[in-house]
Design a protein around this motif. Structure first.
Motif, PDB file in Angstrom:
ATOM      1  N   SER A 213       0.820  -1.219   0.000  1.00  0.00           N
ATOM      2  CA  SER A 213       0.000   0.000   0.000  1.00  0.00           C
ATOM      3  C   SER A 213       0.852   1.267   0.000  1.00  0.00           C
ATOM      4  CB  SER A 213      -0.916   0.019   1.223  1.00  0.00           C
ATOM      5  OG  SER A 213      -0.123   0.025   2.407  1.00  0.00           O
ATOM      6  N   ALA A 214       2.155   1.131   0.319  1.00  0.00           N
ATOM      7  CA  ALA A 214       3.054   2.284   0.295  1.00  0.00           C
ATOM      8  C   ALA A 214       3.918   2.262  -0.961  1.00  0.00           C
ATOM      9  CB  ALA A 214       3.935   2.293   1.536  1.00  0.00           C
ATOM     10  N   SER A 215       3.494   1.493  -1.962  1.00  0.00           N
ATOM     11  CA  SER A 215       4.250   1.409  -3.217  1.00  0.00           C
ATOM     12  C   SER A 215       3.460   2.096  -4.325  1.00  0.00           C
ATOM     13  CB  SER A 215       4.470  -0.060  -3.592  1.00  0.00           C
ATOM     14  OG  SER A 215       3.262  -0.593  -4.139  1.00  0.00           O
ATOM     15  N   PRO A 216       4.109   2.446  -5.422  1.00  0.00           N
ATOM     16  CA  PRO A 216       3.381   3.068  -6.539  1.00  0.00           C
ATOM     17  C   PRO A 216       2.284   2.138  -7.065  1.00  0.00           C
ATOM     18  CG  PRO A 216       5.761   3.077  -6.926  1.00  0.00           C
ATOM     19  CD  PRO A 216       5.547   2.298  -5.677  1.00  0.00           C
ATOM     20  N   ARG A 217       2.616   0.841  -7.223  1.00  0.00           N
ATOM     21  CA  ARG A 217       1.629  -0.102  -7.746  1.00  0.00           C
ATOM     22  C   ARG A 217       0.418  -0.191  -6.814  1.00  0.00           C
ATOM     23  NH1 ARG A 217       3.842  -6.049  -8.556  1.00  0.00           N
ATOM     24  NH2 ARG A 217       3.833  -5.969  -6.281  1.00  0.00           N
TER      25      ARG A 217
ATOM     26  N   ARG B 180      -5.044  13.366  -4.882  1.00  0.00           N
ATOM     27  CA  ARG B 180      -5.074  14.237  -3.696  1.00  0.00           C
ATOM     28  C   ARG B 180      -6.203  15.262  -3.799  1.00  0.00           C
ATOM     29  NH1 ARG B 180       1.346  14.868  -2.434  1.00  0.00           N
ATOM     30  NH2 ARG B 180       1.514  12.959  -1.219  1.00  0.00           N
ATOM     31  N   ALA B 181      -6.491  15.704  -5.008  1.00  0.00           N
ATOM     32  CA  ALA B 181      -7.644  16.606  -5.177  1.00  0.00           C
ATOM     33  C   ALA B 181      -8.921  15.882  -4.760  1.00  0.00           C
ATOM     34  CB  ALA B 181      -7.740  17.058  -6.631  1.00  0.00           C
ATOM     35  N   GLN B 182      -8.949  14.597  -5.079  1.00  0.00           N
ATOM     36  CA  GLN B 182     -10.127  13.775  -4.770  1.00  0.00           C
ATOM     37  C   GLN B 182     -10.347  13.610  -3.266  1.00  0.00           C
ATOM     38  OE1 GLN B 182      -9.421  10.009  -6.587  1.00  0.00           O
ATOM     39  NE2 GLN B 182     -11.552   9.666  -7.095  1.00  0.00           N
ATOM     40  N   VAL B 183      -9.256  13.589  -2.484  1.00  0.00           N
ATOM     41  CA  VAL B 183      -9.438  13.372  -1.047  1.00  0.00           C
ATOM     42  C   VAL B 183      -9.609  14.677  -0.266  1.00  0.00           C
ATOM     43  CG1 VAL B 183      -8.241  11.160  -0.995  1.00  0.00           C
ATOM     44  CG2 VAL B 183      -6.952  13.231  -0.510  1.00  0.00           C
TER      45      VAL B 183
ATOM     46  N   PRO C 123     -13.321   7.275  -1.695  1.00  0.00           N
ATOM     47  CA  PRO C 123     -12.138   8.045  -1.292  1.00  0.00           C
ATOM     48  C   PRO C 123     -12.230   8.364   0.202  1.00  0.00           C
ATOM     49  CG  PRO C 123     -13.657   9.446  -2.506  1.00  0.00           C
ATOM     50  CD  PRO C 123     -14.288   8.090  -2.434  1.00  0.00           C
ATOM     51  N   ASP C 124     -11.956   7.318   1.037  1.00  0.00           N
ATOM     52  CA  ASP C 124     -12.129   7.468   2.482  1.00  0.00           C
ATOM     53  C   ASP C 124     -10.794   7.784   3.157  1.00  0.00           C
ATOM     54  OD1 ASP C 124     -10.766   5.128   2.208  1.00  0.00           O
ATOM     55  OD2 ASP C 124     -12.390   3.835   2.891  1.00  0.00           O
ATOM     56  N   GLU C 125     -10.789   7.690   4.473  1.00  0.00           N
ATOM     57  CA  GLU C 125      -9.574   8.058   5.225  1.00  0.00           C
ATOM     58  C   GLU C 125      -8.401   7.128   4.926  1.00  0.00           C
ATOM     59  OE1 GLU C 125     -10.256   8.684   9.369  1.00  0.00           O
ATOM     60  OE2 GLU C 125     -11.772  10.207   8.929  1.00  0.00           O
ATOM     61  N   THR C 126      -8.694   5.834   4.711  1.00  0.00           N
ATOM     62  CA  THR C 126      -7.609   4.893   4.392  1.00  0.00           C
ATOM     63  C   THR C 126      -6.974   5.275   3.057  1.00  0.00           C
ATOM     64  OG1 THR C 126      -8.900   3.197   5.480  1.00  0.00           O
ATOM     65  CG2 THR C 126      -7.075   2.437   4.125  1.00  0.00           C
ATOM     66  N   PHE C 127      -7.834   5.585   2.101  1.00  0.00           N
ATOM     67  CA  PHE C 127      -7.336   5.991   0.778  1.00  0.00           C
ATOM     68  C   PHE C 127      -6.499   7.278   0.928  1.00  0.00           C
ATOM     69  CE2 PHE C 127      -8.097   8.408  -3.223  1.00  0.00           C
ATOM     70  CZ  PHE C 127      -7.493   7.531  -4.100  1.00  0.00           C
ATOM     71  N   ALA C 128      -7.008   8.228   1.701  1.00  0.00           N
ATOM     72  CA  ALA C 128      -6.286   9.492   1.898  1.00  0.00           C
ATOM     73  C   ALA C 128      -4.913   9.231   2.516  1.00  0.00           C
ATOM     74  CB  ALA C 128      -7.103  10.417   2.798  1.00  0.00           C
ATOM     75  N   ARG C 129      -4.853   8.287   3.447  1.00  0.00           N
ATOM     76  CA  ARG C 129      -3.580   7.956   4.108  1.00  0.00           C
ATOM     77  C   ARG C 129      -2.566   7.407   3.095  1.00  0.00           C
ATOM     78  NH1 ARG C 129      -1.084  10.087   7.031  1.00  0.00           N
ATOM     79  NH2 ARG C 129       0.432   9.047   8.305  1.00  0.00           N
TER      80      ARG C 129
ATOM     81  N   ARG D 239      -0.621   2.096  -4.690  1.00  0.00           N
ATOM     82  CA  ARG D 239      -1.388   3.359  -4.709  1.00  0.00           C
ATOM     83  C   ARG D 239      -2.238   3.447  -5.979  1.00  0.00           C
ATOM     84  NH1 ARG D 239       3.767   5.707  -2.273  1.00  0.00           N
ATOM     85  NH2 ARG D 239       3.183   5.875  -0.084  1.00  0.00           N
ATOM     86  N   ILE D 240      -1.666   3.003  -7.088  1.00  0.00           N
ATOM     87  CA  ILE D 240      -2.443   3.053  -8.338  1.00  0.00           C
ATOM     88  C   ILE D 240      -3.622   2.075  -8.250  1.00  0.00           C
ATOM     89  CG2 ILE D 240      -2.361   2.584 -10.838  1.00  0.00           C
ATOM     90  CD1 ILE D 240       0.581   3.618 -10.739  1.00  0.00           C
ATOM     91  N   ALA D 241      -3.395   0.916  -7.630  1.00  0.00           N
ATOM     92  CA  ALA D 241      -4.501  -0.048  -7.454  1.00  0.00           C
ATOM     93  C   ALA D 241      -5.607   0.573  -6.602  1.00  0.00           C
ATOM     94  CB  ALA D 241      -3.985  -1.331  -6.805  1.00  0.00           C
ATOM     95  N   ALA D 242      -5.206   1.323  -5.558  1.00  0.00           N
ATOM     96  CA  ALA D 242      -6.212   1.988  -4.710  1.00  0.00           C
ATOM     97  C   ALA D 242      -6.970   3.046  -5.510  1.00  0.00           C
ATOM     98  CB  ALA D 242      -5.526   2.604  -3.495  1.00  0.00           C
ATOM     99  N   MET D 243      -6.253   3.798  -6.345  1.00  0.00           N
ATOM    100  CA  MET D 243      -6.923   4.822  -7.180  1.00  0.00           C
ATOM    101  C   MET D 243      -7.921   4.153  -8.123  1.00  0.00           C
ATOM    102  SD  MET D 243      -3.748   7.218  -8.410  1.00  0.00           S
ATOM    103  CE  MET D 243      -2.391   7.599  -7.297  1.00  0.00           C
ATOM    104  N   ARG D 244      -7.516   2.992  -8.652  1.00  0.00           N
ATOM    105  CA  ARG D 244      -8.389   2.285  -9.594  1.00  0.00           C
ATOM    106  C   ARG D 244      -9.634   1.764  -8.875  1.00  0.00           C
ATOM    107  NH1 ARG D 244      -4.942  -1.774 -12.508  1.00  0.00           N
ATOM    108  NH2 ARG D 244      -4.278  -0.141 -13.927  1.00  0.00           N
ATOM    109  N   ALA D 245      -9.442   1.275  -7.643  1.00  0.00           N
ATOM    110  CA  ALA D 245     -10.591   0.777  -6.866  1.00  0.00           C
ATOM    111  C   ALA D 245     -11.593   1.906  -6.626  1.00  0.00           C
ATOM    112  CB  ALA D 245     -10.107   0.186  -5.544  1.00  0.00           C
ATOM    113  N   VAL D 246     -11.088   3.094  -6.359  1.00  0.00           N
ATOM    114  CA  VAL D 246     -11.984   4.240  -6.146  1.00  0.00           C
ATOM    115  C   VAL D 246     -12.659   4.611  -7.472  1.00  0.00           C
ATOM    116  CG1 VAL D 246     -12.051   6.699  -5.556  1.00  0.00           C
ATOM    117  CG2 VAL D 246     -10.774   5.100  -4.114  1.00  0.00           C
TER     118      VAL D 246
END
Ligand code: SF4
Ligand code: SF4
Length: 430
Positions: free
Chosen positions: A67-71, A122-125, A87-93, A73-80
């Motif tokens: 979750s702290a890697s580029p891959r 970041r605009a999204q969160v 785009p909750d607090e976990t995503f923002a973190r 983070r991109i997976a999290a962006m895709r899930a959103v």
């Protein structure tokens, strides 16, 4: 956003003062709440999840967490984007811990535009942050930084205000800022002019490191440039963009496009600002903005091309380590030019910092917003600089300069931190 000189276009401009004031508050509140945008499907689809970026990512190297890697983070962006997660607090973190250093973008074989993805995520969160965080971001990024007079006031009050600043901020901000003696609006070259270059003075750079700007002007004038410092210029907007305030970043970019219209070249001596201005074409998406971005050059690129003029460089007997700012090395691919300029100074030995491509942890506002992660990266960087045996470290980005100086102070190491142009200027004036 309301910038100086733009008053006529704001909400309620034709109304009585009281109504206008309320209108401005409502406008500010709207900006403070509304998300600007999100990562696009097309950008997200470019990541093939190969993982080649992982070993280059500082936050992954610190934690080993996907979750702290580029891959990750991109997976999290895709899930959103797919509606699987909000785009909750976990995503923002996940997004907040990213340094936006763009090391992943630099090594990605699929050319994923990670810098653009993280700015939009970041605009999204922004809307889900607490009211206090949103208010402070709005105050700092939308109100103070874009307005030179407010920034001047903040710097003027700094000696009194230091006692109430959090320790992590106090250790970073230099004690002295230059409040008077503005930079000259025009500096003529010593000989025939080869063209007109306009300097981005910068907000933090010009307030706390104006000597770097003075040295830059002297060097460019000696190299044959007529140097302008447009009075109408504003903060470049990099900090706003990196922190999800894209509307503010666009307003600042529009303003700077007008301010720098007369120059053949726009010179920048702060890596974060230079990288952002080179991306303004993409941010605004107009042909004028692309033409502006094409004129932007880091001052070390420019001096490497045109030299430092006819002045013979005096000897500076010392050992210097050049610090690669991520936004120079990764976002602008500037590595050899500053080293070549420093090697041209007689007597100066240029050494490498072990693991020098690792971010120092300054990363925009990361050293203020994510102090623990930043402190660890700062310690590693300061120890690596000491291990290089350098007596001087040359850093071409004010955020890195503050971070490295603080790290070296924490170690009790006596290493001078300067901008490369200050060393060149020193050698031409001895
Ligand atoms: S960002 Fe690039 S290098 Fe990293 S996992 Fe995706 S495709 Fe691979
Ligand atoms: S920008 Fe830097 S910290 Fe963020 S994911 Fe990429 S390599 Fe990691």
């Amino acid at each position: 956003m309301l910038l100086e000189g733009d008053e006529g276009r704001t909400l309620g401009a034709e109304m009585p003062d009281g109504v206008r004031f309320v209108g401005r508050l409502l406008e500010a509140e709207a900006r403070w709440r509304v998300p600007d945008e999100a990562p696009t499907e097309a950008d997200l689809a470019m990541c093939v999840a190969c993982g080649l970026c992982l070993p280059h990512c500082p936050t992954y190297r610190l934690t080993g967490e996907e979750s702290a890697s580029p891959r990750g983070r991109i997976a999290a962006m895709r899930a959103v984007a797919d509606g699987i997660a909000g785009p909750d607090e976990t995503f923002a973190r996940f997004m907040d811990l990213c340094l936006a250093c763009r090391a992943c973008e630099d090594v990605c074989p699929s050319h994923v535009p990670y810098g653009r993805l993280i700015e939009r995520a970041r605009a999204q969160v922004e809307p889900i942050r607490g009211r206090r965080a949103r208010f402070l971001r709005w105050l700092g990024l939308d109100v103070v930084l874009p307005r030179p007079k407010l920034l001047w006031l903040a710097a003027a009050l700094q000696p009194l205000g230091r006692v109430v600043l959090p320790r992590r901020v106090r250790t970073l901000v230099p004690r002295r800022s230059e409040l008077f003696r503005r930079l000259p609006a025009v500096t003529e070259p010593s000989g025939e002019a080869r063209g007109t270059v306009a300097l981005l003075a910068g907000c933090v750079q010009d307030r706390w490191f104006r000597e770097v700007n003075r040295a830059t002007i002297r060097l460019l004038a000696r190299a044959g440039w007529r140097v302008l410092v447009p009075r109408e210029q504003r903060c470049c907007g990099a900090l706003a963009a990196h922190n999800g305030r894209l509307a503010t970043a666009r307003a600042l970019a529009e303003r700077n496009l007008r301010a720098f219209a007369a120059a053949d070249v726009v010179a920048v001596n702060a890596a974060g600002c230079g990288a952002h201005l080179k991306d303004v074409g993409e941010l605004l998406g107009t042909s004028e903005a692309h033409a502006f971005s094409a004129k932007v050059r880091d001052v070390t690129e420019l001096l490497h091309e045109v030299g430092t003029g006819d002045v013979e460089l005096a000897s500076v007997t010392s050992r210097v380590a050049y610090h690669d700012a991520c936004h120079a090395l990764r976002a602008q691919h500037i590595a050899e030019q500053p080293r070549a300029l420093l090697r041209a100074i007689p007597g100066l030995e240029v050494v490498e910092v072990p693991g020098g491509d690792l971010c120092c942890g300054a990363a925009g506002l990361s050293n203020v917003l994510e102090p623990e992660q930043s402190a660890e990266l700062r310690r590693r960087k300061a120890e690596a600089i000491v291990a290089s045996g350098a007596a001087i470290v040359a850093s071409a980005n004010p955020g890195c300069t503050m971070q490295i100086a603080a790290g070296l102070r924490e170690l009790g190491a006596e290493v001078e931190v300067v901008h490369p142009v200050e060393l060149l200027d020193r050698a031409t004036r001895m």
